[in-house]
Scaffold this motif. Structure first.
Motif, PDB file in Angstrom:
ATOM      1  N   ASP A 125       0.848  -1.198   0.000  1.00 22.03           N
ATOM      2  CA  ASP A 125       0.000   0.000   0.000  1.00 22.03           C
ATOM      3  C   ASP A 125       0.884   1.248   0.000  1.00 22.03           C
TER       4      ASP A 125
ATOM      5  N   ASN B 115       0.153   4.322  -0.017  1.00 20.19           N
ATOM      6  CA  ASN B 115      -0.328   5.353   0.915  1.00 20.19           C
ATOM      7  C   ASN B 115       0.146   5.075   2.339  1.00 20.19           C
ATOM      8  N   GLN B 116       0.126   3.817   2.735  1.00 17.62           N
ATOM      9  CA  GLN B 116       0.588   3.424   4.070  1.00 17.62           C
ATOM     10  C   GLN B 116       2.075   3.731   4.226  1.00 17.62           C
TER      11      GLN B 116
ATOM     12  N   GLN C 281       3.907   5.852   2.445  1.00 22.10           N
ATOM     13  CA  GLN C 281       4.122   7.304   2.370  1.00 22.10           C
ATOM     14  C   GLN C 281       3.758   7.970   3.692  1.00 22.10           C
ATOM     15  N   SER C 282       2.695   7.523   4.314  1.00 25.68           N
ATOM     16  CA  SER C 282       2.268   8.068   5.598  1.00 25.68           C
ATOM     17  C   SER C 282       3.326   7.831   6.671  1.00 25.68           C
TER      18      SER C 282
END
Length: 92
Positions: free
Chosen positions: A62, A64-65, A67-68
């Motif tokens: 993921d 997004n995970q 990057q977060s």
């Protein structure tokens, strides 16, 4: 007293004054054992148990995970370290 315990400990580590070596580590802990960890130096999750390996595989897919988690170095670690450094410098 006979239950299950989950905790999550995140920490920032650095030794340079310019924070260029800042590392963010995010530990997921179940019953006192780290089962999965994100380390900004590695740039992904690493699982240490069967559940941790399974979650690491999912979370690393993921973007997004990831990057977060990687954004926490700037958002939390460096931001707070700069504030602390300023507060200490102002008192000396």
């Amino acid at each position: 007293a006979n239950g299950y315990y989950f905790s999550r400990w995140a920490k920032c580590i650095h030794s340079s004054r310019d924070f260029s070596d800042m590392v963010f580590i995010d530990n997921y802990i179940f019953n006192k054992d780290v089962f999965i960890q994100y380390n900004s130096t590695v740039g992904q999750f690493v699982g240490y148990t069967e559940l941790g390996v399974h979650n690491a595989e999912l979370w690393n897919k993921d973007p997004n995970q990831l990057q977060s988690e990687s954004a926490e170095v700037e958002r939390v670690c460096k931001h707070n370290a700069k504030n602390r450094q300023s507060a200490i410098a102002d008192k000396s």
